[in-house]
Motif scaffolding. Structure first.
Motif, PDB file in Angstrom:
ATOM      1  N   SER A 193       0.836  -1.194   0.000  1.00 19.01           N
ATOM      2  CA  SER A 193       0.000   0.000   0.000  1.00 19.01           C
ATOM      3  C   SER A 193       0.872   1.244   0.000  1.00 19.01           C
ATOM      4  O   SER A 193       1.979   1.246   0.523  1.00 19.01           O
ATOM      5  CB  SER A 193      -0.899  -0.005   1.238  1.00 19.01           C
ATOM      6  N   CYS A 194       0.343   2.325  -0.543  1.00 18.75           N
ATOM      7  CA  CYS A 194       1.096   3.578  -0.557  1.00 18.75           C
ATOM      8  C   CYS A 194       1.141   4.221   0.812  1.00 18.75           C
ATOM      9  O   CYS A 194       1.916   5.116   1.061  1.00 18.75           O
ATOM     10  CB  CYS A 194       0.504   4.547  -1.575  1.00 18.75           C
ATOM     11  N   ASN A 229      -5.646  12.725   0.165  1.00 19.63           N
ATOM     12  CA  ASN A 229      -5.509  11.417  -0.462  1.00 19.63           C
ATOM     13  C   ASN A 229      -4.086  11.200  -0.919  1.00 19.63           C
ATOM     14  O   ASN A 229      -3.350  12.133  -1.180  1.00 19.63           O
ATOM     15  CB  ASN A 229      -6.511  11.223  -1.605  1.00 19.63           C
ATOM     16  N   TRP A 230      -3.705   9.939  -0.950  1.00 23.92           N
ATOM     17  CA  TRP A 230      -2.415   9.518  -1.461  1.00 23.92           C
ATOM     18  C   TRP A 230      -2.667   8.770  -2.755  1.00 23.92           C
ATOM     19  O   TRP A 230      -3.624   8.013  -2.858  1.00 23.92           O
ATOM     20  CB  TRP A 230      -1.716   8.574  -0.479  1.00 23.92           C
ATOM     21  N   GLU A 231      -1.782   8.988  -3.709  1.00 23.24           N
ATOM     22  CA  GLU A 231      -1.906   8.296  -4.987  1.00 23.24           C
ATOM     23  C   GLU A 231      -0.704   7.390  -5.194  1.00 23.24           C
ATOM     24  O   GLU A 231       0.401   7.697  -4.778  1.00 23.24           O
ATOM     25  CB  GLU A 231      -1.988   9.298  -6.131  1.00 23.24           C
ATOM     26  N   LYS A 232      -0.979   6.277  -5.838  1.00 25.60           N
ATOM     27  CA  LYS A 232       0.071   5.346  -6.229  1.00 25.60           C
ATOM     28  C   LYS A 232      -0.226   4.931  -7.660  1.00 25.60           C
ATOM     29  O   LYS A 232      -1.327   4.468  -7.949  1.00 25.60           O
ATOM     30  CB  LYS A 232       0.075   4.126  -5.305  1.00 25.60           C
ATOM     31  N   ASP A 233       0.716   5.141  -8.523  1.00 30.64           N
ATOM     32  CA  ASP A 233       0.554   4.813  -9.937  1.00 30.64           C
ATOM     33  C   ASP A 233      -0.672   5.485 -10.538  1.00 30.64           C
ATOM     34  O   ASP A 233      -1.417   4.892 -11.317  1.00 30.64           O
ATOM     35  CB  ASP A 233       0.497   3.298 -10.144  1.00 30.64           C
ATOM     36  N   GLY A 234      -0.935   6.729 -10.131  1.00 30.53           N
ATOM     37  CA  GLY A 234      -2.036   7.505 -10.699  1.00 30.53           C
ATOM     38  C   GLY A 234      -3.414   7.195 -10.146  1.00 30.53           C
ATOM     39  O   GLY A 234      -4.399   7.748 -10.601  1.00 30.53           O
ATOM     40  N   GLU A 235      -3.512   6.308  -9.161  1.00 28.81           N
ATOM     41  CA  GLU A 235      -4.800   5.961  -8.568  1.00 28.81           C
ATOM     42  C   GLU A 235      -4.794   6.292  -7.087  1.00 28.81           C
ATOM     43  O   GLU A 235      -3.790   6.083  -6.401  1.00 28.81           O
ATOM     44  CB  GLU A 235      -5.096   4.466  -8.752  1.00 28.81           C
ATOM     45  N   VAL A 236      -5.919   6.777  -6.588  1.00 24.42           N
ATOM     46  CA  VAL A 236      -6.043   7.053  -5.167  1.00 24.42           C
ATOM     47  C   VAL A 236      -6.072   5.726  -4.421  1.00 24.42           C
ATOM     48  O   VAL A 236      -6.876   4.851  -4.729  1.00 24.42           O
ATOM     49  CB  VAL A 236      -7.320   7.871  -4.861  1.00 24.42           C
ATOM     50  N   CYS A 237      -5.168   5.565  -3.457  1.00 25.53           N
ATOM     51  CA  CYS A 237      -5.122   4.316  -2.702  1.00 25.53           C
ATOM     52  C   CYS A 237      -5.484   4.520  -1.238  1.00 25.53           C
ATOM     53  O   CYS A 237      -5.878   3.566  -0.573  1.00 25.53           O
ATOM     54  CB  CYS A 237      -3.760   3.655  -2.825  1.00 25.53           C
ATOM     55  N   CYS A 238      -5.358   5.728  -0.720  1.00 24.52           N
ATOM     56  CA  CYS A 238      -5.675   6.001   0.682  1.00 24.52           C
ATOM     57  C   CYS A 238      -6.325   7.370   0.803  1.00 24.52           C
ATOM     58  O   CYS A 238      -5.932   8.306   0.115  1.00 24.52           O
ATOM     59  CB  CYS A 238      -4.420   5.994   1.543  1.00 24.52           C
TER      60      CYS A 238
END
Length: 91
Positions: free
Chosen positions: A9-10, A55-64
């Protein structure tokens, strides 16, 4: 170079160090959700208080997604977040 863990997870608790799942909430058909009373009481969140949605993004997607009491974000920031949060709160 070590291979990056794709499933990580990010915003894992190991990286943040202070997080735990307090509750699971449901989003209704209007996009609304209820913050449980126990959490509101524990965090001293009262009617009219403002929360910043971060929000946090990982690889362009919101993950948290996280909620921060706006007064706490300004008090604890190094100065970068406070003007942004003040601007959001004025809108």
């Amino acid at each position: 170079m070590p291979k990056k863990n794709e499933n990580k997870s990010c915003c894992s608790p190991a990286e943040i160090g202070c997080c735990k799942v307090e509750s699971v909430i449901t989003v209704d058909e209007r996009g609304q959700m209820v913050l449980p009373k126990e959490i509101r009481d524990k965090a001293e969140i009262h009617p009219g208080d403002k929360l910043a949605v971060v929000n946090w993004e990982k690889d362009g997607e919101v993950c948290c997604i996280s909620l921060i009491k706006s007064r706490e974000a300004c008090r604890n920031s190094q100065g970068d977040a406070c003007p942004v949060i003040k601007d959001i709160m004025e809108k």
